[in-house]
Motif scaffolding. Structure first.
Motif, mmCIF file in Angstrom:
data_model
loop_
_atom_site.group_PDB
_atom_site.id
_atom_site.type_symbol
_atom_site.label_atom_id
_atom_site.label_comp_id
_atom_site.label_asym_id
_atom_site.label_seq_id
_atom_site.Cartn_x
_atom_site.Cartn_y
_atom_site.Cartn_z
ATOM 1 N N THR A 130 0.829 -1.200 0.000
ATOM 2 C CA THR A 130 0.000 0.000 0.000
ATOM 3 C C THR A 130 0.865 1.252 0.000
ATOM 4 O OG1 THR A 130 -1.669 -1.186 1.303
ATOM 5 C CG2 THR A 130 -1.863 1.209 1.176
ATOM 6 N N ASP A 131 0.599 2.110 -0.952
ATOM 7 C CA ASP A 131 1.228 3.435 -0.984
ATOM 8 C C ASP A 131 0.172 4.422 -0.492
ATOM 9 O OD1 ASP A 131 2.608 5.734 -1.427
ATOM 10 O OD2 ASP A 131 2.890 5.459 -3.569
ATOM 11 N N LEU A 132 0.336 4.914 0.740
ATOM 12 C CA LEU A 132 -0.704 5.679 1.430
ATOM 13 C C LEU A 132 -0.293 7.126 1.658
ATOM 14 C CD1 LEU A 132 -3.408 5.720 3.083
ATOM 15 C CD2 LEU A 132 -2.031 5.032 5.067
ATOM 16 N N ALA A 133 -1.226 8.031 1.420
ATOM 17 C CA ALA A 133 -1.022 9.451 1.723
ATOM 18 C C ALA A 133 -2.244 9.966 2.462
ATOM 19 C CB ALA A 133 -0.799 10.249 0.441
ATOM 20 N N VAL A 134 -2.038 10.550 3.656
ATOM 21 C CA VAL A 134 -3.142 11.018 4.488
ATOM 22 C C VAL A 134 -2.875 12.452 4.926
ATOM 23 C CG1 VAL A 134 -4.459 10.656 6.608
ATOM 24 C CG2 VAL A 134 -3.578 8.695 5.347
ATOM 25 N N THR A 135 -3.892 13.301 4.844
ATOM 26 C CA THR A 135 -3.802 14.661 5.373
ATOM 27 C C THR A 135 -4.939 14.850 6.373
ATOM 28 O OG1 THR A 135 -5.244 15.679 3.693
ATOM 29 C CG2 THR A 135 -2.897 15.479 3.162
ATOM 30 N N GLY A 136 -4.847 15.905 7.183
ATOM 31 C CA GLY A 136 -5.894 16.151 8.153
ATOM 32 C C GLY A 136 -5.546 15.597 9.518
ATOM 33 N N ARG A 137 -6.552 15.392 10.354
ATOM 34 C CA ARG A 137 -6.336 15.025 11.744
ATOM 35 C C ARG A 137 -5.591 13.714 11.948
ATOM 36 N NH1 ARG A 137 -12.453 16.097 13.521
ATOM 37 N NH2 ARG A 137 -12.699 15.602 11.305
ATOM 38 N N PRO A 138 -5.923 12.617 11.233
ATOM 39 C CA PRO A 138 -5.176 11.371 11.446
ATOM 40 C C PRO A 138 -3.691 11.483 11.132
ATOM 41 C CG PRO A 138 -7.252 10.924 10.346
ATOM 42 C CD PRO A 138 -7.087 12.413 10.348
ATOM 43 N N ALA A 139 -3.315 12.417 10.249
ATOM 44 C CA ALA A 139 -1.909 12.544 9.853
ATOM 45 C C ALA A 139 -1.024 13.009 10.997
ATOM 46 C CB ALA A 139 -1.791 13.513 8.679
#
Length: 209
Positions: free
Chosen positions: A110-119
């Motif tokens: 998995t190539d994952l990119a997360v923004t916002g609160r979980p990041a």
């Protein structure tokens, strides 16, 4: 951020391949996931993740960019946006199935990119959360594929419906509490060792001085 997970399911590779493409069947194994529509290639739905008292909901789509039945390899590109907020999540998931001792070994990259609160929790914590998510998914999938008939028979004998997987959203804070506590304990231990060493060195210097 790249993640790699492996697990096995107790069915032949062709059966496991068909099961993983049966989105409506396997989606309940992912905590907080809801499938609204699936046309054989594109999945529309939502995912909920609890962050303490706050529930973060993502709504979006996932598209199968590759389904190679002969090689048992699939590539899924998913993207979503918070329903209440500016955060986003995007993932490219590559799954490969291999026959193994009558069952199937599943490799997921998995190539994952997360923004916002979980990041804000950082790469290490998100990786640990991913491990737990995949672990729960793998256990649920294995039970559905390998034990569904036995569970149905038992339920019929006692006159109650078969138990469904827990569809509650994953509580991120609860999931990371143990790893974070372990890291904190390790840091405190390391600091204690350093203080102890520094104290001994100081004592020796005072003795020799």
């Amino acid at each position: 951020m790249e993640l790699h997970h492996e697990f096995t399911v107790p069915v032949p590779v062709d059966e496991a391949w068909r099961a993983l493409l049966d989105i409506e069947r396997v989606a309940p194994c992912m905590p907080g996931a809801v499938v609204e529509d699936y046309d054989g290639k594109t999945v529309t739905g939502s995912v909920k993740v609890k962050v303490g008292p706050i529930t973060v909901s993502y709504k979006g789509t996932a598209v199968f960019e590759e389904q190679d039945e002969e090689a048992h390899r699939m590539v899924l590109v998913a993207s979503g946006r918070e329903t209440r907020g500016q955060g986003t999540a995007r993932a490219t998931v590559t799954g490969t199935l291999t026959a193994q001792d009558g069952g199937t070994a599943v490799s997921v990259r998995t190539d994952l990119a997360v923004t916002g609160r979980p990041a804000q929790f950082g790469r290490g914590v998100l990786a640990e959360v991913g491990d737990r998510l995949v672990g729960r998914f793998a256990r649920c999938l294995a039970e559905r594929l390998g034990e569904s008939e036995a569970v149905a028979d038992t339920a019929a004998q006692v006159g109650r419906p078969a138990e469904e997987p827990d569809d509650e959203p994953l509580d991120l804070l609860r999931t990371i509490a143990v790893p974070v506590a372990k890291r904190a304990a390790a840091a405190v231990t390391a600091a204690g060792v350093l203080v102890l060493v520094a104290t001994r060195i100081r004592r020796r210097r005072n003795r020799w001085g």
